[in-house]
Motif scaffolding. Structure first.
Motif, PDB file in Angstrom:
ATOM      1  N   ASP A  76       8.966  11.200 -19.514  1.00 37.82           N
ATOM      2  CA  ASP A  76       8.462   9.829 -19.557  1.00 37.82           C
ATOM      3  C   ASP A  76       9.607   8.890 -19.938  1.00 37.82           C
ATOM      4  OD1 ASP A  76       6.988   7.536 -19.731  1.00 37.82           O
ATOM      5  OD2 ASP A  76       5.694   8.217 -21.363  1.00 37.82           O
ATOM      6  N   ARG A  77       9.896   7.929 -19.061  1.00 40.30           N
ATOM      7  CA  ARG A  77      10.989   6.993 -19.326  1.00 40.30           C
ATOM      8  C   ARG A  77      10.682   6.065 -20.500  1.00 40.30           C
ATOM      9  NH1 ARG A  77      15.136   7.351 -16.003  1.00 40.30           N
ATOM     10  NH2 ARG A  77      14.859   7.920 -13.839  1.00 40.30           N
ATOM     11  N   MET A  78       9.452   5.711 -20.727  1.00 40.12           N
ATOM     12  CA  MET A  78       9.115   4.809 -21.839  1.00 40.12           C
ATOM     13  C   MET A  78       9.411   5.469 -23.188  1.00 40.12           C
ATOM     14  SD  MET A  78       8.418   2.030 -20.483  1.00 40.12           S
ATOM     15  CE  MET A  78       7.873   1.100 -21.884  1.00 40.12           C
ATOM     16  N   ILE A  79       9.123   6.762 -23.283  1.00 43.94           N
ATOM     17  CA  ILE A  79       9.450   7.477 -24.522  1.00 43.94           C
ATOM     18  C   ILE A  79      10.968   7.524 -24.705  1.00 43.94           C
ATOM     19  CG2 ILE A  79       9.384   9.738 -25.652  1.00 43.94           C
ATOM     20  CD1 ILE A  79       6.637  10.165 -24.417  1.00 43.94           C
ATOM     21  N   THR A  80      11.698   7.740 -23.613  1.00 46.65           N
ATOM     22  CA  THR A  80      13.159   7.768 -23.675  1.00 46.65           C
ATOM     23  C   THR A  80      13.704   6.431 -24.150  1.00 46.65           C
ATOM     24  OG1 THR A  80      13.272   9.395 -21.914  1.00 46.65           O
ATOM     25  CG2 THR A  80      15.258   8.110 -22.324  1.00 46.65           C
ATOM     26  N   TYR A  81      13.205   5.331 -23.572  1.00 47.19           N
ATOM     27  CA  TYR A  81      13.665   4.005 -23.988  1.00 47.19           C
ATOM     28  C   TYR A  81      13.341   3.758 -25.466  1.00 47.19           C
ATOM     29  CZ  TYR A  81      14.241   3.069 -18.996  1.00 47.19           C
ATOM     30  OH  TYR A  81      14.609   3.121 -17.683  1.00 47.19           O
ATOM     31  N   GLY A  82      12.174   4.157 -25.880  1.00 49.99           N
ATOM     32  CA  GLY A  82      11.791   3.993 -27.281  1.00 49.99           C
ATOM     33  C   GLY A  82      12.699   4.784 -28.219  1.00 49.99           C
ATOM     34  N   LEU A  83      13.009   6.042 -27.847  1.00 55.75           N
ATOM     35  CA  LEU A  83      13.881   6.865 -28.684  1.00 55.75           C
ATOM     36  C   LEU A  83      15.311   6.319 -28.720  1.00 55.75           C
ATOM     37  CD1 LEU A  83      12.594  10.445 -27.779  1.00 55.75           C
ATOM     38  CD2 LEU A  83      12.338   9.231 -29.956  1.00 55.75           C
ATOM     39  N   PHE A  84      15.792   5.806 -27.590  1.00 58.79           N
ATOM     40  CA  PHE A  84      17.119   5.187 -27.587  1.00 58.79           C
ATOM     41  C   PHE A  84      17.132   3.922 -28.454  1.00 58.79           C
ATOM     42  CE2 PHE A  84      18.590   7.137 -23.310  1.00 58.79           C
ATOM     43  CZ  PHE A  84      19.024   8.265 -23.982  1.00 58.79           C
ATOM     44  N   GLY A  85      16.034   3.174 -28.433  1.00 56.47           N
ATOM     45  CA  GLY A  85      15.930   1.992 -29.299  1.00 56.47           C
ATOM     46  C   GLY A  85      15.961   2.374 -30.770  1.00 56.47           C
ATOM     47  N   VAL A  86      15.263   3.452 -31.126  1.00 51.20           N
ATOM     48  CA  VAL A  86      15.275   3.930 -32.512  1.00 51.20           C
ATOM     49  C   VAL A  86      16.678   4.397 -32.892  1.00 51.20           C
ATOM     50  CG1 VAL A  86      14.401   5.740 -34.050  1.00 51.20           C
ATOM     51  CG2 VAL A  86      12.824   4.501 -32.570  1.00 51.20           C
ATOM     52  N   ALA A  87      17.366   5.082 -31.970  1.00 50.55           N
ATOM     53  CA  ALA A  87      18.732   5.547 -32.247  1.00 50.55           C
ATOM     54  C   ALA A  87      19.668   4.364 -32.492  1.00 50.55           C
ATOM     55  CB  ALA A  87      19.242   6.412 -31.096  1.00 50.55           C
ATOM     56  N   LEU A  88      19.545   3.313 -31.673  1.00 51.24           N
ATOM     57  CA  LEU A  88      20.366   2.115 -31.879  1.00 51.24           C
ATOM     58  C   LEU A  88      20.050   1.440 -33.215  1.00 51.24           C
ATOM     59  CD1 LEU A  88      20.419   0.543 -28.311  1.00 51.24           C
ATOM     60  CD2 LEU A  88      22.325   1.548 -29.569  1.00 51.24           C
ATOM     61  N   LEU A  89      18.766   1.392 -33.570  1.00 48.89           N
ATOM     62  CA  LEU A  89      18.377   0.811 -34.852  1.00 48.89           C
ATOM     63  C   LEU A  89      18.970   1.610 -36.020  1.00 48.89           C
ATOM     64  CD1 LEU A  89      16.661  -1.277 -36.390  1.00 48.89           C
ATOM     65  CD2 LEU A  89      14.809   0.388 -36.342  1.00 48.89           C
ATOM     66  N   LEU A  90      18.955   2.934 -35.924  1.00 52.68           N
ATOM     67  CA  LEU A  90      19.524   3.777 -36.978  1.00 52.68           C
ATOM     68  C   LEU A  90      21.035   3.572 -37.108  1.00 52.68           C
ATOM     69  CD1 LEU A  90      17.480   7.050 -36.420  1.00 52.68           C
ATOM     70  CD2 LEU A  90      17.371   5.533 -38.406  1.00 52.68           C
ATOM     71  N   MET A  91      21.719   3.416 -35.962  1.00 57.33           N
ATOM     72  CA  MET A  91      23.160   3.149 -36.016  1.00 57.33           C
ATOM     73  C   MET A  91      23.447   1.775 -36.618  1.00 57.33           C
ATOM     74  SD  MET A  91      24.772   4.965 -32.627  1.00 57.33           S
ATOM     75  CE  MET A  91      23.873   3.976 -31.449  1.00 57.33           C
ATOM     76  N   LEU A  92      22.607   0.794 -36.320  1.00 59.71           N
ATOM     77  CA  LEU A  92      22.756  -0.525 -36.914  1.00 59.71           C
ATOM     78  C   LEU A  92      22.537  -0.474 -38.430  1.00 59.71           C
ATOM     79  CD1 LEU A  92      23.102  -3.603 -36.429  1.00 59.71           C
ATOM     80  CD2 LEU A  92      20.614  -3.709 -36.268  1.00 59.71           C
ATOM     81  N   LEU A  93      21.531   0.263 -38.849  1.00 56.08           N
ATOM     82  CA  LEU A  93      21.295   0.431 -40.286  1.00 56.08           C
ATOM     83  C   LEU A  93      22.478   1.096 -40.972  1.00 56.08           C
ATOM     84  CD1 LEU A  93      17.544   1.486 -40.478  1.00 56.08           C
ATOM     85  CD2 LEU A  93      18.588  -0.593 -41.394  1.00 56.08           C
ATOM     86  N   TYR A  94      23.057   2.100 -40.335  1.00 56.09           N
ATOM     87  CA  TYR A  94      24.233   2.753 -40.914  1.00 56.09           C
ATOM     88  C   TYR A  94      25.363   1.744 -41.091  1.00 56.09           C
ATOM     89  CZ  TYR A  94      28.453   5.506 -41.315  1.00 56.09           C
ATOM     90  OH  TYR A  94      29.655   5.997 -41.745  1.00 56.09           O
ATOM     91  N   GLY A  95      25.604   0.941 -40.078  1.00 58.88           N
ATOM     92  CA  GLY A  95      26.681  -0.044 -40.151  1.00 58.88           C
ATOM     93  C   GLY A  95      26.471  -1.087 -41.229  1.00 58.88           C
ATOM     94  N   THR A  96      25.227  -1.458 -41.485  1.00 59.57           N
ATOM     95  CA  THR A  96      24.960  -2.496 -42.486  1.00 59.57           C
ATOM     96  C   THR A  96      24.836  -1.940 -43.896  1.00 59.57           C
ATOM     97  OG1 THR A  96      22.587  -2.369 -42.067  1.00 59.57           O
ATOM     98  CG2 THR A  96      23.844  -4.035 -40.842  1.00 59.57           C
ATOM     99  N   THR A  97      24.708  -0.631 -44.056  1.00 62.42           N
ATOM    100  CA  THR A  97      24.606  -0.072 -45.408  1.00 62.42           C
ATOM    101  C   THR A  97      25.943   0.440 -45.929  1.00 62.42           C
ATOM    102  OG1 THR A  97      23.976   2.097 -44.546  1.00 62.42           O
ATOM    103  CG2 THR A  97      22.197   0.593 -45.163  1.00 62.42           C
TER     104      THR A  97
END
Length: 163
Positions: A76-97
């Motif tokens: 399912d492409r929607m699940i893939t897009y959602g998981l990639f969005g979560v991965a980007l959010l986690l990388m952003l959190l790492y950068g800001t912490t």
């Protein structure tokens, strides 16, 4: 905050909200409506610490989420897009912490400065700590010279104690 300097005291260096003078190290910390001033004599400084604090598990979690996103690509492409969005959010959190932590300690008291992100230069903080250590060495060697302590530790007026 403008601090009044002692007689014979002069400003040596400032980094963020920490000021080093010929006699003292002080921090004028302001956050919102609160303010705190911590001051300690240079010769009382016992230790300094400089390091980076970060949360590497956020990057590992982002990598696992991205791999799961790649695995879900066939289903399912929607699940893939959602998981990639979560991965980007986690990388952003790492950068800001990520933060640079500088500590100067004297007895039970310490001065702590935490700078979030990459806004602080590690080299500039390290140079400031070198200046604090150098100033402390000048104070310690000056105090030894003023006290007139001898290297042998002999008692004044004789070669030893007792008789």
């Amino acid at each position: 905050m403008n601090r009044k300097l002692l007689r014979g005291e002069h400003l040596i260096s400032t980094w963020r909200d920490i000021t080093l003078t010929s006699h003292r190290v002080w921090q004028d910390a302001r956050e919102g409506s609160s303010a705190a001033l911590t001051s300690m004599p240079v010769d009382a400084v016992q230790w300094v610490r400089l390091g980076r604090h970060h949360l590497p598990w956020l990057l590992w979690l982002a990598a696992v989420t991205a791999v799961l996103g790649i695995a879900a690509l066939e289903y399912d492409r929607m699940i893939t897009y959602g998981l990639f969005g979560v991965a980007l959010l986690l990388m952003l959190l790492y950068g800001t912490t990520r933060r640079l932590v500088l500590e100067i300690g004297a007895g039970a008291g310490k001065i702590v400065v935490q700078v979030v992100g990459e806004g602080a230069s590690f080299d500039a903080a390290l140079e400031f700590l070198y200046q604090v250590e150098g100033r402390r060495q000048v104070h310690v060697s000056g105090a030894d010279a003023r006290s007139g302590a001898s290297a042998s530790g002999a008692w004044p007026g004789g070669a030893g104690a007792g008789g």
